[in-house]
Write an enzyme that holds these catalytic residues in place. Sequence first.
Site, PDB file in Angstrom:
ATOM      1  N   GLU A 224       0.833  -1.211   0.000  1.00  0.00           N
ATOM      2  CA  GLU A 224       0.000   0.000   0.000  1.00  0.00           C
ATOM      3  C   GLU A 224       0.865   1.257   0.000  1.00  0.00           C
ATOM      4  O   GLU A 224       0.552   2.235  -0.683  1.00  0.00           O
ATOM      5  CB  GLU A 224      -0.943   0.019   1.217  1.00  0.00           C
ATOM      6  N   GLU A 503     -12.117  -0.321 -10.627  1.00  0.00           N
ATOM      7  CA  GLU A 503     -11.725  -1.241 -11.707  1.00  0.00           C
ATOM      8  C   GLU A 503     -12.602  -1.166 -12.964  1.00  0.00           C
ATOM      9  O   GLU A 503     -12.097  -1.250 -14.085  1.00  0.00           O
ATOM     10  CB  GLU A 503     -11.665  -2.684 -11.187  1.00  0.00           C
TER      11      GLU A 503
HETATM   12  C1  DMJ Z   1      -6.474  -0.192  -5.356  1.00  0.00           C
HETATM   13  O1  DMJ Z   1      -5.841   0.154  -4.184  1.00  0.00           O
HETATM   14  C2  DMJ Z   1      -5.493  -0.726  -6.324  1.00  0.00           C
HETATM   15  O2  DMJ Z   1      -6.046  -0.666  -7.583  1.00  0.00           O
HETATM   16  C3  DMJ Z   1      -5.073  -2.129  -6.025  1.00  0.00           C
HETATM   17  O3  DMJ Z   1      -4.275  -2.691  -7.034  1.00  0.00           O
HETATM   18  C4  DMJ Z   1      -6.231  -3.059  -5.765  1.00  0.00           C
HETATM   19  N1  DMJ Z   1      -7.453  -2.402  -5.733  1.00  0.00           N
HETATM   20  C5  DMJ Z   1      -7.592  -1.162  -5.039  1.00  0.00           C
HETATM   21  C6  DMJ Z   1      -8.930  -0.529  -5.337  1.00  0.00           C
HETATM   22  O4  DMJ Z   1      -9.946  -1.426  -5.464  1.00  0.00           O
END
Ligand code: DMJ
Length: 606
Positions: A224, A503
Amino acid sequence: MSYTRGIVKGKEEATIIIPVVCGRREKKRSRKRRRFILLCFIRISIAVLSIYVFLSVASHFDKKSESELEYSKKMMGNDDNIFKGKTQDQDQGSVVGVSTQQQSTFSAKIIEKKPTSSSSSFWANDIKADTKKLAEVKEAMQECFNAYKTYALGHDELMPRSKRGSDDFGSIGATLIDSLDTLYIMGLKNEFAEALGYLKGPESAIKNLFGDENQRDVSVSVFETNIRIIGGLLSTYDLSGDKETLELAETVAAHLMPAFDTPTGIPHSLVNVKTGISSGQRWTNGASILADFGTLHLEWATLSERTGNPVYAAHTEHVFDTLASLARRGENGIVKGLFPHLFNVDTGKFSGGRNAFGGLGDSFYEYLIKCWRSLGDLKDAQIWRVMFDDAIDGMKRSLLREWRKDTATGDVYAYLSDMLSNNGERSMEHLACFAPGMLVLGAAEAPTKALADEYVQIAKNIARTCVEMYSSQPCGISPDQVMFNHETGTISVINAINVQRPETVESLFYLYRKTGDDVYRTQAWTIFQSMKKAYRVPESGGWEGVRDVRNKTPLISGDDKMQSFFLAETLKYLYLIFASGDAMHLNEWVFNTEAHPFRITKKSSD
Ligand code: DMJ
C-alpha cells in the site's frame, strides 16, 4: 667485417665461422620460424576447443525436455512479430484534459508528446473532450478533496459522515498524496498548490513518519505504501517536476527496504519504519502475498531511473527473477502461467491455491505487461511479455467463463471466475474488473494481430459483465462480489458492499481509448451518476461507500469512508474518459495500479 661463432640448428653442434651479419640473419629467421610454429599450435588448439564446447552445449540442449525448450524459445523471442523496444525522445507539450484557458494560467509544466505513428493506429484517433462532463467530474474531485482538507487533513482517509479522519496506512496522509496528480491533471491548481505546500510543510504527516526525527513505532504495508505513496510522489514529480517529491519518494523507499531482508529476498508484507523489523500478515501465517511483492517493480525501477540510484530496481528485479525462474522450472504450484497467492519468504515455497485475477493476485499480472511496455531498460524484457501471455493463456483455459449471450446482438458476457471461492467457479470479485484494461494494454503490442484481436474481444466481453454488475442493482452500484447464474442469465449478490472501487471505470477508460466507441462513455457516465447519488454526503461534501447495494437508497447504509483510491483512481479514470484522446496518452504514460501516471521513459509502444 668482423667474424663470430654461430650454431647451425638441427645439426650436431658445430662451431663454424660465419660472418657476423649472416649469423644475425639466421638467428632472426629461426626465431621467426619458432614463433610461426607456436602461433599455428595456439590457433589449432583454440579451434579444437571451440568445436568441443559447441558440441557439449548442443548435446546438453538435446537433453532438455520439450517444455523447457519451448519456454527458452519463447523467452528468446524467436519471431519477427515480437515487439522490439525503440527509443523515445522526450519532448513536452500541453497540459492535458484542461481547457486552453486553464492551461495558460496553470503554471506547472506538462505533458503531452504526440503518439508515435504506428502506435496511433492502435489507439482511437480524434477523441474529443466532453467539456460538460469533464467539468462535472472535476467538481466532484474538488468537493471530495476540500472535504478531506477541511475534516481530515494529514489523516489517511476522510469519514464523511463523522467529519473526521481515519488512519489505516500509518497516518501518512494517504488521501493527500493519492490526490496530488488527480488535482494536477484536472487543472485544480489552487488545490494542487495547497496540497503540495502541506506535503512539504512542518505539519506534513509523511515527513513526520519518515523523517529523521519523530519516527513513530509503526508498521506499514509495503504494497500500500508503494502503490499509494511512492506511486503518488513519483507521478507528482513526473507531472510537475517538483524535486522534493522525488526526494520524499526515495526516503519512503529507503524505509521499506528492510522488508527485503529475507532468506529469499522476497519482501515481507509489513515493515516497521522505526525499527526496520519486517513481518508477514497474521492472517496469512506470515506468508507474503503475490499481488503485494509482485506489484513493486514499476515504481522502484522508475525511482531508480529518475534518481540514478540503481539500488531500488535491483531489489525488485530480484523478486521478478525469482518468480521467472520458478515459472521456468514449472514447479511450486505454478500452473498454466498462473501463480498461487501465498509465498513463504524463508523456504521459497508457494502455497494457497487460488489462481485468480481477483484480490491477492491481480496487480502482479497487471505489472507484467505494464513493466514490459513502459520500462525502457527492463532486464530480460522478453520474459515479462512471455509470462504475461502465458498467464492470459491460463486465464482463458481455466478462469474465463461465458454466462450469457445477447440473442439480438450476439454479444457475449464473460467473467473471470474466482477459481476456489466458496461459491464454486461461478463468482467474480469487482476487483477482477481491472482485467479488460490490462488486456487492452496487452493487445497494444501483442506478438500477433490475431492475439491482439482476441485480447480486445475478451476485454469487451468481461467489461460488459462488469457494467452489468452496476446496472443490475437498484441503485446502479456494483456489489463487491457476485455470482452468475448461467441458466437464467442473471447476477446475484455475494458481497453487497461497494467501496468506491475503480476497476470497472478503469477498464472503460482503456476500452474507450482503444475503440473510441461512445458506448463506453455512456456507460461511464451512467455509473458516475449512480455514484453521485449513492456516495455523496451533503453534510460534509465527502463521498462514501455503500454497505448494501441492494438498497434503493444506499445513503441509509453508507459506510462513512471516503477511500483514498476514489480520488486517485475512480475519479481520475472517469475524468480521463471524457478528456481528449491526447490527454495522458497511453503511449507516453503508464498508470500504476493506483492510477498514478509515470512517464514512459525510454521505449515507446510500436
Ligand atoms: C487499489 O488500491 C489498487 O487498484 C489495487 O491494485 C487493488 N485495488 C484497489 C482498489 O480497489
